[in-house]
Design a protein around this motif. Sequence first.
Motif, short mmCIF file in Angstrom:
data_model
loop_
_atom_site.label_atom_id
_atom_site.label_comp_id
_atom_site.label_asym_id
_atom_site.label_seq_id
_atom_site.Cartn_x
_atom_site.Cartn_y
_atom_site.Cartn_z
N PHE A 13 0.81 -1.22 0.00
CA PHE A 13 0.00 0.00 0.00
C PHE A 13 0.84 1.27 0.00
N TRP A 14 2.03 1.24 0.60
CA TRP A 14 2.84 2.46 0.64
C TRP A 14 3.48 2.78 -0.71
N GLU A 15 3.40 1.86 -1.64
CA GLU A 15 3.89 2.12 -2.99
C GLU A 15 2.76 2.41 -3.98
N GLN A 16 1.52 2.26 -3.54
CA GLN A 16 0.37 2.50 -4.41
C GLN A 16 0.13 4.00 -4.56
N LEU A 18 -1.75 7.38 -4.43
CA LEU A 18 -2.87 7.79 -3.60
C LEU A 18 -4.14 8.01 -4.42
N ALA A 19 -4.00 8.25 -5.70
CA ALA A 19 -5.17 8.41 -6.56
C ALA A 19 -6.00 7.14 -6.58
N ARG A 20 -5.36 6.00 -6.34
CA ARG A 20 -6.10 4.74 -6.32
C ARG A 20 -7.10 4.72 -5.17
N TRP A 21 -6.71 5.28 -4.03
CA TRP A 21 -7.62 5.38 -2.89
C TRP A 21 -8.83 6.24 -3.25
N VAL A 75 -4.87 -3.01 -0.25
CA VAL A 75 -5.49 -2.37 0.91
C VAL A 75 -6.62 -1.44 0.45
N TYR A 76 -6.38 -0.66 -0.58
CA TYR A 76 -7.39 0.30 -1.04
C TYR A 76 -8.66 -0.42 -1.48
#
Length: 288
Positions: A116-119, A121-124, A167-168
């Motif tokens: 998740f820390w590499e995803q 933030l737009a995905r969230w 996670v998102y």
Amino acid sequence: MPAPPDLSSRVALVAGASRGVGRGVALALGEAGATVYVTGRTLKSQRRRDVPGNIDETASDVTRAGGRGVAVQTDHTRVEDVRALLSRIEADAGGLDLLVNAVWGGHEGPAAGGPFWEQPLARWDATMRSGVWAALLTSRFAAPLLRDGALVATVTFEDRGRYTGSVYDDVAQASLARLAFGMAQDLRPRGVTSVAVSPGFVRTERVLAAYGATERTWARVPALAGSESPRYVGRAVAALAADPTAFLRTGQTLLAADLAREVGVVDVDGTQPGPLRLPDGAAPPAHG
């Protein structure tokens, strides 16, 4: 093949019906004779080569299937759009018998793997705003229009609590199920049923494109064995909308495949595909 239920007197709103599961649900409701408000952002005149489907074509296909399709361009993340949509439905039809929340933005843009820390933030934002927020916003303005005995079906994904692999995505899917549960509590005194519905391995337009297949050729692709058409979950929802005992399920998360078998509906090829079972850490297929 079993005859569809008679929903000729029902008015439905399928939010997110340009493509994917939402389109399949709209077509199944058309088979049952319902009046279906088909909503989404994409009009026929605005369609893109890289994104199939639009609300105009879906509405036409609903009418062709035996119902009455009404296309209304709506961005379900915008308060003013949703308010205007429900005001129109109230003016046209006086109320709603069925709301299907099928808007989903979690698979827009390029796929991104990793923890998740590499995803990005737009995905969230895509999952929570274009998924959870859209369902909440639409339900909030639709609620006053829901008639006694109405059904709210919110599309999500669930497999025995297994992690979806992101996670998102995982938080958004769980939030949609909990949203359906919470709405059921508030709608209970009015006799309105609220459930979450979890499709299986759906042959959406994006899934077929990923495998270089079409609805005519998918059976030749081993990886698509056991998959279901978008109309399968739609037929299950249509049967539930016609079921006088549907309220007994309010607040539940229903696997579409199990529901289909219980209410006696089949897919377009006459089969009854089983539920999707994920290996640990595997992401579910796209619904949109």
